[in-house]
Design a protein around this motif. Structure first.
Motif, mmCIF file in Angstrom:
data_model
loop_
_atom_site.group_PDB
_atom_site.id
_atom_site.type_symbol
_atom_site.label_atom_id
_atom_site.label_comp_id
_atom_site.label_asym_id
_atom_site.label_seq_id
_atom_site.Cartn_x
_atom_site.Cartn_y
_atom_site.Cartn_z
ATOM 1 N N ASN A 185 0.839 -1.203 0.000
ATOM 2 C CA ASN A 185 0.000 0.000 0.000
ATOM 3 C C ASN A 185 0.865 1.241 0.000
ATOM 4 O O ASN A 185 1.996 1.226 0.499
ATOM 5 C CB ASN A 185 -0.905 0.056 1.248
ATOM 6 N N ILE A 186 0.315 2.309 -0.546
ATOM 7 C CA ILE A 186 0.902 3.640 -0.397
ATOM 8 C C ILE A 186 -0.106 4.482 0.372
ATOM 9 O O ILE A 186 -1.205 4.748 -0.121
ATOM 10 C CB ILE A 186 1.236 4.280 -1.761
ATOM 11 N N LEU A 187 0.252 4.844 1.597
ATOM 12 C CA LEU A 187 -0.628 5.632 2.452
ATOM 13 C C LEU A 187 -0.295 7.104 2.269
ATOM 14 O O LEU A 187 0.826 7.540 2.517
ATOM 15 C CB LEU A 187 -0.450 5.227 3.913
ATOM 16 N N THR A 188 -1.270 7.868 1.838
ATOM 17 C CA THR A 188 -1.063 9.295 1.576
ATOM 18 C C THR A 188 -1.774 10.111 2.647
ATOM 19 O O THR A 188 -2.879 9.791 3.056
ATOM 20 C CB THR A 188 -1.609 9.676 0.188
ATOM 21 N N HIS A 189 -1.113 11.151 3.085
ATOM 22 C CA HIS A 189 -1.700 11.989 4.130
ATOM 23 C C HIS A 189 -1.785 13.442 3.667
ATOM 24 O O HIS A 189 -1.086 13.869 2.740
ATOM 25 C CB HIS A 189 -0.892 11.895 5.425
ATOM 26 N N ALA A 190 -2.650 14.184 4.338
ATOM 27 C CA ALA A 190 -2.801 15.607 4.050
ATOM 28 C C ALA A 190 -1.673 16.389 4.729
ATOM 29 O O ALA A 190 -0.744 15.805 5.291
ATOM 30 C CB ALA A 190 -4.175 16.077 4.527
ATOM 31 N N HIS A 191 -1.767 17.701 4.686
ATOM 32 C CA HIS A 191 -0.698 18.556 5.190
ATOM 33 C C HIS A 191 -1.059 19.196 6.519
ATOM 34 O O HIS A 191 -2.239 19.306 6.881
ATOM 35 C CB HIS A 191 -0.405 19.673 4.190
ATOM 36 N N TRP A 192 -0.027 19.622 7.217
ATOM 37 C CA TRP A 192 -0.202 20.528 8.345
ATOM 38 C C TRP A 192 -0.040 21.954 7.841
ATOM 39 O O TRP A 192 0.913 22.265 7.136
ATOM 40 C CB TRP A 192 0.846 20.245 9.425
ATOM 41 N N THR A 193 -0.998 22.784 8.180
ATOM 42 C CA THR A 193 -0.897 24.210 7.876
ATOM 43 C C THR A 193 -0.641 24.968 9.171
ATOM 44 O O THR A 193 -0.697 24.404 10.261
ATOM 45 C CB THR A 193 -2.189 24.724 7.225
ATOM 46 N N MET A 194 -0.362 26.235 9.045
ATOM 47 C CA MET A 194 -0.191 27.097 10.217
ATOM 48 C C MET A 194 -0.836 28.432 9.888
ATOM 49 O O MET A 194 -0.574 29.014 8.835
ATOM 50 C CB MET A 194 1.292 27.280 10.551
ATOM 51 N N ASN A 195 -1.706 28.849 10.781
ATOM 52 C CA ASN A 195 -2.498 30.060 10.522
ATOM 53 C C ASN A 195 -3.292 29.925 9.220
ATOM 54 O O ASN A 195 -3.447 30.883 8.467
ATOM 55 C CB ASN A 195 -1.599 31.306 10.469
ATOM 56 N N LYS A 196 -3.744 28.682 8.974
ATOM 57 C CA LYS A 196 -4.563 28.349 7.804
ATOM 58 C C LYS A 196 -3.818 28.512 6.487
ATOM 59 O O LYS A 196 -4.426 28.563 5.421
ATOM 60 C CB LYS A 196 -5.844 29.201 7.774
ATOM 61 N N ARG A 197 -2.492 28.604 6.528
ATOM 62 C CA ARG A 197 -1.688 28.727 5.320
ATOM 63 C C ARG A 197 -0.661 27.602 5.276
ATOM 64 O O ARG A 197 -0.244 27.100 6.306
ATOM 65 C CB ARG A 197 -0.968 30.079 5.264
ATOM 66 N N LYS A 198 -0.254 27.214 4.072
ATOM 67 C CA LYS A 198 0.761 26.181 3.911
ATOM 68 C C LYS A 198 2.050 26.630 4.575
ATOM 69 O O LYS A 198 2.457 27.786 4.470
ATOM 70 C CB LYS A 198 1.004 25.915 2.424
ATOM 71 N N MET A 199 2.684 25.703 5.304
ATOM 72 C CA MET A 199 3.934 26.044 5.957
ATOM 73 C C MET A 199 5.012 26.345 4.932
ATOM 74 O O MET A 199 5.142 25.648 3.929
ATOM 75 C CB MET A 199 4.383 24.912 6.878
ATOM 76 N N SER A 200 5.806 27.382 5.212
ATOM 77 C CA SER A 200 6.850 27.811 4.284
ATOM 78 C C SER A 200 8.005 28.398 5.084
ATOM 79 O O SER A 200 7.812 29.334 5.860
ATOM 80 C CB SER A 200 6.310 28.855 3.300
ATOM 81 N N LYS A 201 9.199 27.831 4.903
ATOM 82 C CA LYS A 201 10.369 28.373 5.598
ATOM 83 C C LYS A 201 10.651 29.808 5.185
ATOM 84 O O LYS A 201 11.006 30.645 6.012
ATOM 85 C CB LYS A 201 11.593 27.495 5.305
ATOM 86 N N MET A 232 -7.250 12.799 4.919
ATOM 87 C CA MET A 232 -8.040 13.383 3.830
ATOM 88 C C MET A 232 -7.828 14.896 3.727
ATOM 89 O O MET A 232 -7.541 15.428 2.657
ATOM 90 C CB MET A 232 -9.518 13.092 4.066
ATOM 91 N N ASP A 233 -7.995 15.587 4.865
ATOM 92 C CA ASP A 233 -8.001 17.046 4.863
ATOM 93 C C ASP A 233 -6.847 17.603 5.683
ATOM 94 O O ASP A 233 -6.405 16.986 6.662
ATOM 95 C CB ASP A 233 -9.329 17.580 5.429
ATOM 96 N N ASP A 234 -6.379 18.785 5.314
ATOM 97 C CA ASP A 234 -5.298 19.443 6.033
ATOM 98 C C ASP A 234 -5.720 19.784 7.461
ATOM 99 O O ASP A 234 -6.908 19.982 7.750
ATOM 100 C CB ASP A 234 -4.884 20.727 5.320
ATOM 101 N N SER A 235 -4.724 19.844 8.346
ATOM 102 C CA SER A 235 -4.954 20.235 9.736
ATOM 103 C C SER A 235 -4.111 21.456 10.054
ATOM 104 O O SER A 235 -2.994 21.596 9.545
ATOM 105 C CB SER A 235 -4.583 19.091 10.683
ATOM 106 N N ASP A 236 -4.637 22.317 10.896
ATOM 107 C CA ASP A 236 -3.943 23.556 11.245
ATOM 108 C C ASP A 236 -3.256 23.394 12.601
ATOM 109 O O ASP A 236 -3.914 23.113 13.603
ATOM 110 C CB ASP A 236 -4.925 24.725 11.287
ATOM 111 N N TYR A 237 -1.946 23.573 12.617
ATOM 112 C CA TYR A 237 -1.167 23.397 13.844
ATOM 113 C C TYR A 237 -1.245 24.639 14.714
ATOM 114 O O TYR A 237 -1.197 25.764 14.230
ATOM 115 C CB TYR A 237 0.304 23.125 13.508
ATOM 116 N N SER A 238 -1.333 24.401 16.038
ATOM 117 C CA SER A 238 -1.194 25.509 16.989
ATOM 118 C C SER A 238 -0.703 24.962 18.311
ATOM 119 O O SER A 238 -1.119 23.878 18.748
ATOM 120 C CB SER A 238 -2.521 26.242 17.187
ATOM 121 N N ASN A 239 0.193 25.704 18.983
ATOM 122 C CA ASN A 239 0.678 25.300 20.289
ATOM 123 C C ASN A 239 -0.462 25.242 21.299
ATOM 124 O O ASN A 239 -0.459 24.396 22.201
ATOM 125 C CB ASN A 239 1.752 26.267 20.776
ATOM 126 N N GLU A 240 -1.418 26.142 21.141
ATOM 127 C CA GLU A 240 -2.558 26.163 22.055
ATOM 128 C C GLU A 240 -3.333 24.851 21.986
ATOM 129 O O GLU A 240 -3.808 24.339 23.004
ATOM 130 C CB GLU A 240 -3.479 27.337 21.734
#
Length: 452
Positions: A185-201, A232-240
């Protein structure tokens, strides 16, 4: 299955010259953009793309289209998970022709990397060299007779949703060309966002993993990421949110339940001896008013209240549902973790409703011996069903929190050879835990340090 478009070096069988490749690319990344994914800028990065033409080696991807379609339609209809992405890749294969894949860059433009064999004027480039590393780490080229010694083929290959094409089309085709087995199998996952935006260095919109681990601990972060992360869907990261999950679920529910059951008012070992060995399966449907004792162990029959029946039903159903969600072909890790945590939530609800501390205190009242024995049996039943909730959840939570759960199981006295998943399905099967459980009063999930 590689084709060539350079200055006519000697050709091995199966290699054919091709005209120059015309591409759009991002100059700062030396990254080719498919003509299907751009307008005047990259839809993937937002950067401006330029048009160029150069000579490259190509992998003859087009030759594998039919085999890939057969893989997705017939051979392994659950090859990619979740199913929606499997369907997406299959639709891509059916609706569009596969274009041969450029796998080299001129060395004058890309001096680092692995030279193309017999042609130092070209350097092998993504995705061929990158994907082959999955084989390299498993010992490829394999020793005859020991092909699977290094772990290949993988049971499940975990990737992000943004690299579907590379891993779900290119990679299987490369393996087919080498006549090697594919991952199951190939298990695919969604992304973590931050402040509802894609993370970007470059934008500074990222999480510092070292700081997060230092602040919250490995097991806390593992629990949070697998509980709230999406397939399935992206999740938004927060320390809170990390703090909330820790305070409410780990500290307030799991840690609190351990502290309650470990009270010096209770004899957990005695409760285990009173409850283990019974035919709890008879009460698995939550509709049984009594549970017979094991005559060989001298156990009396226990009456089951409606609350007892709900607890027993949960201890049968929730572990099975969680394990099914983690089985090959599903790998629904976030929902499996949520099912396991329901065991803790239900057991906390049960202990709050039954109030065994009041039962223990009532044993000091001036009562007839028969009434004392009746209340002792009731107390043993409640403590046993609470201890079983902890034991079962602790076993199933080990892959999620491999540091804290062995500590919990150690405190409960669960033997090392009884911590596999099958023991979480054996309500009443383990008769040997609980000894000395009330002696350890350390806090499993202490308060988090404050960061101002």
């Amino acid at each position: 299955m590689m084709s060539l478009s350079t200055q006519n070096p000697p050709l091995s069988p199966g290699l054919t010259p091709q005209p120059a490749r015309k591409i759009w690319y991002i100059p700062t990344l030396t990254y080719c953009i498919s003509p299907l994914t751009f307008t005047k800028y990259s839809m993937e990065t937002g950067k401006i793309v330029e048009f160029t033409s150069e000579l490259n080696y190509h992998f003859r991807l087009s030759a594998f289209r039919d085999r890939l379609i057969s893989l997705y339609k017939d051979e392994n209809p659950n090859f990619v998970l979740p199913q929606m992405r499997h369907a997406y890749i299959l639709q891509q294969l059916i609706s569009q022709p596969l274009v041969d894949l450029s796998i080299s860059r001129p060395s004058e433009r890309l001096p680092w990397g692995i030279p193309v064999p017999h042609d130092n004027s070209h350097t092998i480039y993504v995705w061929l060299d990158a994907l082959i590393n999955y084989l390299t780490v498993a010992g490829y080229p394999f020793t005859p007779g020991l092909e699977s010694a290094g772990g290949w083929p993988a049971d499940v290959h975990v990737i992000g949703k943004d690299i579907l094409r590379f891993h779900c089309i290119y990679w299987p085709a490369f393996l087919m060309a080498l006549d090697l087995p594919l991952p199951q199998n190939i298990l695919t996952h969604a992304h973590w966002t931050m402040n509802k935006r894609k993370m970007s260095k470059s934008d500074g919109n990222v999480v510092n993993p070292t700081l997060a681990l230092s602040r919250f601990g490995v097991d806390t972060m593992r629990h949070y990421l697998m509980h709230d992360g999406g397939l399935m869907d992206d999740s938004d990261y927060s320390n809170e949110q990390v703090i909330e999950r820790y305070s409410k679920q780990l500290q307030g529910q799991l840690g609190n339940l351990l502290s309650r059951v470990s009270s010096k008012s209770f004899d957990v070992k005695e409760a285990v001896l009173g409850g283990a060995g019974r035919l709890w399966a008879q009460a698995a449907d939550g509709n049984c008013s009594t549970i017979s004792g094991n005559a060989g162990l001298g156990q009396p029959e226990w009456n089951l209240t409606e609350g007892d029946q709900l607890q027993v039903a949960a201890l049968f159903s929730l572990p099975r549902q969680a394990i099914e969600m983690m089985e090959p072909g599903r790998y629904d890790i976030p929902n499996a973790l949520k099912e396991i945590m329901k065991i803790i939530f239900q057991t906390n609800k049960y202990i709050a409703e039954t109030e065994p501390w009041k039962m223990a205190k009532s044993l000091k009242d001036q009562l007839a011996e028969s009434e004392i024995q009746k209340r002792k049996q009731e107390l043993r039943k409640v403590i046993y069903l609470c201890a079983e909730g902890l034991r079962v959840a602790g076993i199933l939570l080990q892959p999620f929190m491999p540091g804290k759960m062995p500590e919990l199981l150690d405190r409960m006295g669960v033997r090392g050879d009884r911590r596999r998943a099958e023991w979480a399905l054996e309500l009443g099967g383990d008769m040997d835990y609980g000894q000395g459980m009330t002696n350890n009063k350390s806090v499993l999930f202490p308060p988090l340090e404050s960061y101002d």
